[in-house]
Design an enzyme around this catalytic site. Structure first.
Site, PDB file in Angstrom:
ATOM      1  N   GLY A 179     -11.773 -10.836   0.982  1.00  0.00           N
ATOM      2  CA  GLY A 179     -10.654  -9.959   0.760  1.00  0.00           C
ATOM      3  C   GLY A 179      -9.797  -9.507   2.030  1.00  0.00           C
ATOM      4  O   GLY A 179     -10.473  -9.543   3.052  1.00  0.00           O
ATOM      5  N   ARG A 211     -12.019 -16.836  -1.582  1.00  0.00           N
ATOM      6  CA  ARG A 211     -13.528 -16.552  -1.919  1.00  0.00           C
ATOM      7  C   ARG A 211     -14.305 -17.591  -2.198  1.00  0.00           C
ATOM      8  O   ARG A 211     -15.375 -17.374  -2.363  1.00  0.00           O
ATOM      9  CB  ARG A 211     -13.464 -15.524  -3.205  1.00  0.00           C
ATOM     10  CG  ARG A 211     -12.840 -14.201  -2.569  1.00  0.00           C
ATOM     11  CD  ARG A 211     -13.618 -13.187  -3.577  1.00  0.00           C
ATOM     12  NE  ARG A 211     -12.886 -11.791  -3.338  1.00  0.00           N
ATOM     13  CZ  ARG A 211     -13.248 -10.906  -2.294  1.00  0.00           C
ATOM     14  NH1 ARG A 211     -14.269 -11.365  -1.735  1.00  0.00           N
ATOM     15  NH2 ARG A 211     -12.735  -9.871  -2.087  1.00  0.00           N
ATOM     16  N   ASP A 232     -19.890  -9.525   4.554  1.00  0.00           N
ATOM     17  CA  ASP A 232     -21.289  -9.697   4.369  1.00  0.00           C
ATOM     18  C   ASP A 232     -21.634 -10.950   3.989  1.00  0.00           C
ATOM     19  O   ASP A 232     -22.383 -11.995   4.566  1.00  0.00           O
ATOM     20  CB  ASP A 232     -22.461  -8.680   3.908  1.00  0.00           C
ATOM     21  CG  ASP A 232     -21.597  -8.199   2.627  1.00  0.00           C
ATOM     22  OD1 ASP A 232     -20.679  -8.509   2.222  1.00  0.00           O
ATOM     23  OD2 ASP A 232     -22.611  -7.766   1.880  1.00  0.00           O
ATOM     24  N   ASP A 233     -20.998 -11.409   2.801  1.00  0.00           N
ATOM     25  CA  ASP A 233     -21.176 -12.725   2.229  1.00  0.00           C
ATOM     26  C   ASP A 233     -20.813 -13.813   3.065  1.00  0.00           C
ATOM     27  O   ASP A 233     -21.315 -14.982   3.193  1.00  0.00           O
ATOM     28  CB  ASP A 233     -20.708 -12.597   0.635  1.00  0.00           C
ATOM     29  CG  ASP A 233     -21.425 -11.824  -0.123  1.00  0.00           C
ATOM     30  OD1 ASP A 233     -22.738 -11.782  -0.101  1.00  0.00           O
ATOM     31  OD2 ASP A 233     -20.657 -11.178  -1.114  1.00  0.00           O
ATOM     32  N   LYS A 259     -15.236  -8.410   9.284  1.00  0.00           N
ATOM     33  CA  LYS A 259     -14.393  -7.914   8.422  1.00  0.00           C
ATOM     34  C   LYS A 259     -14.610  -7.335   7.066  1.00  0.00           C
ATOM     35  O   LYS A 259     -15.278  -7.641   6.257  1.00  0.00           O
ATOM     36  CB  LYS A 259     -13.263  -9.070   8.069  1.00  0.00           C
ATOM     37  CG  LYS A 259     -12.358  -8.741   7.118  1.00  0.00           C
ATOM     38  CD  LYS A 259     -11.901  -9.725   6.145  1.00  0.00           C
ATOM     39  CE  LYS A 259     -13.059  -9.654   4.990  1.00  0.00           C
ATOM     40  NZ  LYS A 259     -12.837 -10.531   3.815  1.00  0.00           N
ATOM     41  N   THR A 260     -14.171  -5.975   6.775  1.00  0.00           N
ATOM     42  CA  THR A 260     -14.123  -5.743   5.305  1.00  0.00           C
ATOM     43  C   THR A 260     -13.600  -4.168   5.195  1.00  0.00           C
ATOM     44  O   THR A 260     -14.285  -3.591   5.922  1.00  0.00           O
ATOM     45  CB  THR A 260     -15.307  -5.832   4.407  1.00  0.00           C
ATOM     46  OG1 THR A 260     -15.203  -5.387   3.067  1.00  0.00           O
ATOM     47  CG2 THR A 260     -16.552  -5.305   5.246  1.00  0.00           C
ATOM     48  N   ASP A 314     -14.549  -2.318   3.007  1.00  0.00           N
ATOM     49  CA  ASP A 314     -15.586  -1.541   2.452  1.00  0.00           C
ATOM     50  C   ASP A 314     -16.271  -0.684   3.541  1.00  0.00           C
ATOM     51  O   ASP A 314     -17.155   0.194   3.193  1.00  0.00           O
ATOM     52  CB  ASP A 314     -16.339  -2.333   1.787  1.00  0.00           C
ATOM     53  CG  ASP A 314     -15.686  -3.161   0.615  1.00  0.00           C
ATOM     54  OD1 ASP A 314     -14.372  -2.789   0.441  1.00  0.00           O
ATOM     55  OD2 ASP A 314     -16.312  -3.829  -0.258  1.00  0.00           O
ATOM     56  N   LYS A 352      -1.833  22.034 -13.163  1.00  0.00           N
ATOM     57  CA  LYS A 352      -1.856  21.555 -14.709  1.00  0.00           C
ATOM     58  C   LYS A 352      -2.701  20.178 -14.780  1.00  0.00           C
ATOM     59  O   LYS A 352      -3.055  19.884 -15.819  1.00  0.00           O
ATOM     60  CB  LYS A 352      -0.540  21.590 -15.410  1.00  0.00           C
ATOM     61  CG  LYS A 352       0.431  20.622 -14.823  1.00  0.00           C
ATOM     62  CD  LYS A 352       1.499  20.644 -15.694  1.00  0.00           C
ATOM     63  CE  LYS A 352       2.663  19.689 -15.336  1.00  0.00           C
ATOM     64  NZ  LYS A 352       3.726  19.788 -15.948  1.00  0.00           N
ATOM     65  N   TYR A 353      -3.035  19.439 -13.872  1.00  0.00           N
ATOM     66  CA  TYR A 353      -3.584  18.362 -14.079  1.00  0.00           C
ATOM     67  C   TYR A 353      -4.875  18.275 -13.315  1.00  0.00           C
ATOM     68  O   TYR A 353      -5.024  18.637 -12.055  1.00  0.00           O
ATOM     69  CB  TYR A 353      -2.813  17.090 -13.693  1.00  0.00           C
ATOM     70  CG  TYR A 353      -1.697  16.941 -14.437  1.00  0.00           C
ATOM     71  CD1 TYR A 353      -1.642  16.856 -15.707  1.00  0.00           C
ATOM     72  CD2 TYR A 353      -0.397  16.800 -13.685  1.00  0.00           C
ATOM     73  CE1 TYR A 353      -0.504  16.682 -16.590  1.00  0.00           C
ATOM     74  CE2 TYR A 353       0.811  16.731 -14.589  1.00  0.00           C
ATOM     75  CZ  TYR A 353       0.568  16.772 -15.929  1.00  0.00           C
ATOM     76  OH  TYR A 353       1.855  16.404 -16.529  1.00  0.00           O
ATOM     77  N   MET A 400     -11.199   1.779  -3.827  1.00  0.00           N
ATOM     78  CA  MET A 400     -11.800   0.467  -3.588  1.00  0.00           C
ATOM     79  C   MET A 400     -13.038   0.720  -2.555  1.00  0.00           C
ATOM     80  O   MET A 400     -13.133   1.399  -2.081  1.00  0.00           O
ATOM     81  CB  MET A 400     -10.825  -0.475  -2.859  1.00  0.00           C
ATOM     82  CG  MET A 400     -11.194  -1.681  -3.306  1.00  0.00           C
ATOM     83  SD  MET A 400      -9.830  -2.959  -2.845  1.00  0.00           S
ATOM     84  CE  MET A 400      -9.696  -3.975  -4.271  1.00  0.00           C
ATOM     85  N   GLY A 401     -13.863  -0.337  -2.697  1.00  0.00           N
ATOM     86  CA  GLY A 401     -15.095  -0.266  -1.941  1.00  0.00           C
ATOM     87  C   GLY A 401     -16.113  -0.920  -2.977  1.00  0.00           C
ATOM     88  O   GLY A 401     -16.613  -0.208  -3.556  1.00  0.00           O
ATOM     89  N   GLU A 444     -15.349   3.071  -6.128  1.00  0.00           N
ATOM     90  CA  GLU A 444     -15.215   1.730  -7.256  1.00  0.00           C
ATOM     91  C   GLU A 444     -16.663   1.335  -7.393  1.00  0.00           C
ATOM     92  O   GLU A 444     -17.029   0.832  -8.579  1.00  0.00           O
ATOM     93  CB  GLU A 444     -14.660   0.560  -6.487  1.00  0.00           C
ATOM     94  CG  GLU A 444     -14.413  -0.425  -7.004  1.00  0.00           C
ATOM     95  CD  GLU A 444     -13.799  -1.537  -6.094  1.00  0.00           C
ATOM     96  OE1 GLU A 444     -12.377  -1.840  -6.370  1.00  0.00           O
ATOM     97  OE2 GLU A 444     -14.442  -2.327  -5.506  1.00  0.00           O
ATOM     98  N   TYR A 459      -5.675  -2.340  -3.784  1.00  0.00           N
ATOM     99  CA  TYR A 459      -5.221  -3.214  -2.987  1.00  0.00           C
ATOM    100  C   TYR A 459      -3.940  -2.706  -2.129  1.00  0.00           C
ATOM    101  O   TYR A 459      -3.700  -3.287  -1.214  1.00  0.00           O
ATOM    102  CB  TYR A 459      -4.501  -4.201  -4.148  1.00  0.00           C
ATOM    103  CG  TYR A 459      -5.639  -5.019  -4.989  1.00  0.00           C
ATOM    104  CD1 TYR A 459      -6.287  -6.220  -4.385  1.00  0.00           C
ATOM    105  CD2 TYR A 459      -6.045  -4.287  -6.139  1.00  0.00           C
ATOM    106  CE1 TYR A 459      -7.294  -6.743  -5.255  1.00  0.00           C
ATOM    107  CE2 TYR A 459      -7.106  -4.844  -6.912  1.00  0.00           C
ATOM    108  CZ  TYR A 459      -7.649  -6.149  -6.414  1.00  0.00           C
ATOM    109  OH  TYR A 459      -8.868  -6.822  -7.018  1.00  0.00           O
ATOM    110  N   ARG A 475      -5.046  -2.408   1.797  1.00  0.00           N
ATOM    111  CA  ARG A 475      -5.717  -3.925   2.530  1.00  0.00           C
ATOM    112  C   ARG A 475      -4.933  -4.713   3.228  1.00  0.00           C
ATOM    113  O   ARG A 475      -5.101  -5.199   4.405  1.00  0.00           O
ATOM    114  CB  ARG A 475      -6.292  -4.821   1.345  1.00  0.00           C
ATOM    115  CG  ARG A 475      -7.251  -4.118   0.469  1.00  0.00           C
ATOM    116  CD  ARG A 475      -8.159  -5.207  -0.237  1.00  0.00           C
ATOM    117  NE  ARG A 475      -7.429  -6.327  -0.853  1.00  0.00           N
ATOM    118  CZ  ARG A 475      -8.136  -7.248  -1.693  1.00  0.00           C
ATOM    119  NH1 ARG A 475      -9.467  -7.165  -1.770  1.00  0.00           N
ATOM    120  NH2 ARG A 475      -7.396  -8.177  -2.145  1.00  0.00           N
TER     121      ARG A 475
END
Ligand code: FBP
Length: 557
Positions: free
Chosen positions: A83, A147, A177-178, A204-205, A207, A244-245, A252-253, A313, A427, A430
């Site tokens: 990513g 990827r 990590d991967d 890098k990430t 996350d 009101k909401y 993400m992560g 996420e 997204y 990033r």
């Protein structure tokens, strides 16, 4: 050069700061080796898989004479993997400038489209002119990312051939990590094959889950959390204006909740869910919803039918019952791969899965909304992960909460109004312009990778530490990739992988949030961090994340 915005043009001129040690000539940067290292767990198994590179020492660079660094021309190649994360282009800039400083004859090449570029031998030379318009910018568009996981013997062989055919001396893998696990496998493979190719990883990430004692943070986390914090802060102010909401914001992560925790600090919404806590407390989905309902009811009693909830996420994967379901599905999808391929429709595939699952899990699966069920049985990413960015957990929570509040209303236990709006901020975080922190950090990581290469090291990750201090005080060195590994089950098999750093519930960042929680739930203590700033006082433009400050700096609970 393409037409640039004002900020683009100004950022191109920014001069990233280097740690003092990396400003020295290469002949005055001396590597100091520590004691042999081990692995996070199962050292014997990991040693067996990495007999060449296992146990190497941590290396730190200090001032001292180093006449023996590699002065011969080096041909280095870089790949951006996984990513996007803000600052990737500056890793390349640091690599380029470092290589040229070591020897003007050195050359840098970039593999195109991620690791697939290595397998297919697709790359381009990075020249000064090509690099010029990418310095200090976000995105990975310079050479793109991908990827693809290099895993079959044929892919390893092709990768080796690419490196040898093009006389590349070194490969720099910029990844999470991967991807860095893949870097370790390549380093080992090249060494075993007698291929003279060094491999260096760069953390890098967005996350933020590639960290340990020697890697304080991964790049991109600082920028992504600041972008999300601006957006969440704006929503907090909107909520507090309209009253009101309820806004449910998924951040993400993929797995760890570091992003959500950091944005929670920066904006102080009413509820910040943390996946790791849900796992530790073994909360069911119903209990998570119940905990939300309690806050909604309490606020309604105070006349506040509004609020903001942050949802990581990866939450869905941390709910123990769903975690068990995913784990079982992972093995089952491999076991029945052939049969599932023969089945055409999604509905029919689901029917098949219901039958092969044990009854409890089958019922759980049927109880999930259709879209979530579909994501759980669809293909995993090339590293075997469920694609959680596609799972709308925030909608699932709202749907379940609405039902519960309705039931509570009937019983007279709730008398408020509940109107919810859902968001996913992913997204958008990033590829923004990297913060000053990521701009400097990435440049230093790239430059430092060259020092590792010039000193003949392989199977290491570029490590820049002391990050809560000014860049001139940052420390530089390398950490053996195998030191960060443990054994995990992937696609039905035990694999040696770099361990993901999850949010530690006894760590300072989580404790700091936990201490504020009750007050944040009832009172409106929203913070509005505003957009990333590039010009102004250092307290604003150079501020590191609160997570890093709690973990490494002087920030107290
Ligand atoms: P990396 O670990 O490769 O850096 O990717 C992180 C991430 O942004 C996750 O937060 C997210 O779940 C995932 O990538 C999304 O993947 P994709 O870009 O393939 O949709």
């Amino acid at each position: 050069m393409k037409k640039l915005s004002e900020l683009q043009a100004l950022r191109l001129k920014y001069k990233p700061a280097l740690p003092a040690i990396l400003k020295s000539p290469f002949s005055s940067i001396k590597p100091k080796a520590g004691a042999p290292t081990s692995a996070i767990s199962d050292p014997d198994k990991i040693k067996k898989m990495f007999p060449v590179n296992f146990g190497k020492p941590v290396v730190t660079f200090g001032k001292g004479k180093n006449p023996s660094y590699n002065k011969k021309p080096i041909r280095a190649a870089v790949v951006l993997s996984g990513g996007q994360a803000a600052g990737g282009h500056n890793v390349i800039a640091g690599l380029f400038d470092g290589l040229k400083k070591a020897n003007p004859k050195n050359k840098l090449f970039g593999f195109l489209g991620g690791p697939a570029g290595i397998i297919d031998g697709k790359f381009r030379e990075i020249t000064l002119a090509f690099l010029a318009e990418y310095r200090n910018t976000g995105g990975f568009d310079m050479i793109k990312s991908g990827r693809t996981k290099i895993e079959t013997p044929e892919q390893f062989l092709k990768s080796r051939d690419t490196m040898l055919k093009n006389k590349f001396d070194a490969l720099v893998v910029v990844g999470g990590d991967d991807s860095n696990t893949n870097a370790a496998l390549l380093a080992e493979y090249f060494a075993k094959q007698g291929a003279p190719v060094q491999v260096i990883g760069v953390p890098k990430t967005i996350d933020g889950d590639l960290k340990n004692d020697m890697i304080e943070t991964s790049f991109g986390f600082d920028t992504a959390t600041k972008i999300y914090s601006e957006m969440v802060g704006n929503i907090c102010r909107d909520v507090n204006s309209a009253t009101k909401y309820w806004h449910f914001i998924r951040l993400m992560g993929r797995s760890a909740s570091h992003i959500t925790l950091e944005v929670g600090f920066q904006t102080q919404p009413n509820i910040t869910l943390i996946g790791e806590e849900v796992l530790k407390k073994e909360m069911t989905l119903a209990q998570v919803v119940d905990s939300l309902a309690k806050v909604v009811v309490k606020r309604a009693e105070a006349g506040k039918n509004f609020g903001v909830v942050l949802v990581p996420e990866g939450l869905i994967e941390f709910i123990p019952e769903i975690k068990k379901l995913i784990k079982t599905l992972n093995d089952l999808l491999v076991k029945h791969e052939g049969e599932l391929k023969q089945i055409d429709g999604l509905k029919e595939k689901k029917e098949f899965v219901y039958k092969v699952l044990e009854p409890g899990l089958s019922d759980l699966m049927k109880s999930l909304p259709d879209g979530i069920e579909t994501q759980l049985i669809l293909d995993r990413d090339p590293h075997g992960n469920v694609m959680v960015s596609q799972i709308e957990t925030e909608k699932l929570l709202v749907e379940m909460l609405e039902k519960q509040l309705k039931a509570m209303k009937k019983e007279g236990a709730y008398n408020g109004k509940f109107a919810a709006i859902t968001h996913f901020f992913g997204y958008e975080g990033r590829c923004g312009f990297p913060t000053n922190f990521d701009t400097n950090y990435c440049y230093a990581l790239g430059y430092n990778a060259v020092v590792l290469i010039a000193n003949g090291l392989t199977g290491y990750m570029s490590s820049i530490r002391n990050l809560t201090k000014a860049p001139s005080l940052w420390l530089a060195g390398g950490v053996p990739l195998t030191m960060m590994m443990n054994i995990e089950r992937r696609r039905g098999e035990d694999k040696a992988v770099i361990q993901k750093a999850l949010v530690e519930l006894d760590g300072k960042p989580f404790k700091a949030l936990a201490a504020m929680r009750e007050e944040l739930a009832v009172n409106d203590m929203y913070l509005f961090p505003g957009p990333i700033q590039y010009f102004g006082p250092a307290t604003v433009v150079d501020a590191t994340t609160k997570t890093l400050q709690y973990e490494r700096g002087k920030k107290q609970l």
